[in-house]
Design a protein around this motif. Structure first.
Motif, PDB file in Angstrom:
ATOM      1  N   ASN A   2       0.832  -1.204   0.000  1.00  0.00           N
ATOM      2  CA  ASN A   2       0.000   0.000   0.000  1.00  0.00           C
ATOM      3  C   ASN A   2       0.868   1.256   0.000  1.00  0.00           C
ATOM      4  O   ASN A   2       2.095   1.195   0.120  1.00  0.00           O
ATOM      5  N   ILE A 170      -4.255  20.365   0.455  1.00  0.00           N
ATOM      6  CA  ILE A 170      -4.728  19.888   1.759  1.00  0.00           C
ATOM      7  C   ILE A 170      -5.409  21.012   2.522  1.00  0.00           C
ATOM      8  O   ILE A 170      -6.476  20.822   3.127  1.00  0.00           O
ATOM      9  N   ASN A 175     -12.065  18.126  -2.000  1.00  0.00           N
ATOM     10  CA  ASN A 175     -12.592  16.769  -1.960  1.00  0.00           C
ATOM     11  C   ASN A 175     -12.768  16.239  -3.378  1.00  0.00           C
ATOM     12  O   ASN A 175     -13.820  16.385  -3.989  1.00  0.00           O
ATOM     13  N   GLY A 177     -11.934  13.003  -4.167  1.00  0.00           N
ATOM     14  CA  GLY A 177     -11.966  11.539  -4.130  1.00  0.00           C
ATOM     15  C   GLY A 177     -10.691  10.951  -3.582  1.00  0.00           C
ATOM     16  O   GLY A 177      -9.601  11.518  -3.735  1.00  0.00           O
ATOM     17  N   ASN A 178     -10.812   9.795  -2.936  1.00  0.00           N
ATOM     18  CA  ASN A 178      -9.660   9.141  -2.319  1.00  0.00           C
ATOM     19  C   ASN A 178      -8.617   8.720  -3.344  1.00  0.00           C
ATOM     20  O   ASN A 178      -7.413   8.809  -3.088  1.00  0.00           O
ATOM     21  N   SER A 179      -9.081   8.269  -4.498  1.00  0.00           N
ATOM     22  CA  SER A 179      -8.151   7.810  -5.527  1.00  0.00           C
ATOM     23  C   SER A 179      -7.255   8.952  -6.007  1.00  0.00           C
ATOM     24  O   SER A 179      -6.036   8.799  -6.121  1.00  0.00           O
ATOM     25  N   THR A 181      -6.584  11.763  -4.410  1.00  0.00           N
ATOM     26  CA  THR A 181      -5.733  12.184  -3.298  1.00  0.00           C
ATOM     27  C   THR A 181      -4.533  11.257  -3.145  1.00  0.00           C
ATOM     28  O   THR A 181      -3.403  11.711  -2.930  1.00  0.00           O
ATOM     29  N   GLN A 182      -4.763   9.945  -3.272  1.00  0.00           N
ATOM     30  CA  GLN A 182      -3.666   8.988  -3.178  1.00  0.00           C
ATOM     31  C   GLN A 182      -2.649   9.209  -4.292  1.00  0.00           C
ATOM     32  O   GLN A 182      -1.441   9.100  -4.072  1.00  0.00           O
ATOM     33  N   HIS A 183      -3.144   9.526  -5.490  1.00  0.00           N
ATOM     34  CA  HIS A 183      -2.237   9.792  -6.604  1.00  0.00           C
ATOM     35  C   HIS A 183      -1.402  11.053  -6.347  1.00  0.00           C
ATOM     36  O   HIS A 183      -0.213  11.097  -6.679  1.00  0.00           O
TER      37      HIS A 183
END
Length: 216
Positions: A2, A170, A175, A177-179, A181-183
């Motif tokens: 992860n 940040i 907002n 999406g999580n995807s 943000t992870q990228h």
């Protein structure tokens, strides 16, 4: 694997320029010492972050302190490279202490990941890096790709530009999406890794100290 585990592995890439510093320590001019201390500080902070992530479940306190020390060392390094910028470095160091204190002691608790100072110090480092790069482009007659000051400043410019983008992202709580943000964070992790590679090259490009011998 992860994103957390990847970040741990790649963050310790700072060990590469630290090893280069150890290897060339006796040959590195003192004018580069603040930068070498910065690398050691980065390794220490990454080690503490790993320990605290598993014990305290937070790395906010050590990273909030780290970014202040990092900022002061970077300014100190710019002052060593350019005597004409010493007064500006001192002024921005004092201003940075005020901003950090307000962000981490007055407005927010130290155990939060506070972003105002991180945005501030990123833009200040970008400003000094651009100034140093422009000076080298005008006056340097040798290959810039072999100039350690250029390599370090170019890396500062690239890394802190993206870091400023992430901190603004940040701070405004976008907002998307999580995807996404992870990228965003994955790119920051990779940028940090590439920066450490460039720091390693820069250390290896630092010319040896001049040796003086007495004529007999």
């Amino acid at each position: 694997m992860n994103i957390f585990n990847i970040s741990i592995v790649l963050s310790f890439s700072v060990f590469l320029p630290v090893c280069a510093v150890i290897y060339r320590w006796n040959y590195i001019e003192k004018v580069f010492r603040p930068f070498t201390w910065l690398l050691w500080l980065g390794l220490l902070n990454d080690t503490l972050s790993l320990v605290f992530a598993y014990t305290l479940k937070t790395t906010a306190i050590n990273t909030n302190i780290y970014v202040l020390l990092e900022y002061l060392l970077v300014l100190y390094q710019f002052g060593r490279w350019n005597n004409a910028a010493i007064k500006a470095c001192i002024s921005f160091a004092a201003l940075g202490l005020i901003v950090w204190s307000a962000d981490n002691l007055l407005m927010h608790p130290l155990d939060n990941r506070n972003g105002a100072f991180r945005i501030f110090y990123s833009f200040i480092i970008i400003f000094f890096s651009i100034n140093e790069v422009n000076k080298l482009i005008v006056y340097e007659r040798r290959s810039l790709l072999k100039n350690p000051v250029f390599l370090i400043c170019f890396t500062f410019l690239a890394y802190y530009s993206y870091k400023a983008f992430v901190e603004v992202f940040i701070a405004f709580g976008l907002n998307l999406g999580n995807s996404f943000t992870q990228h965003v964070f994955m790119v920051l992790i990779i940028t940090n890794f590439i920066s450490n590679i460039l720091y390693t090259i820069a250390v290896l490009c630092i010319p040896p100290k001049l040796e003086f011998t007495l004529p007999y």
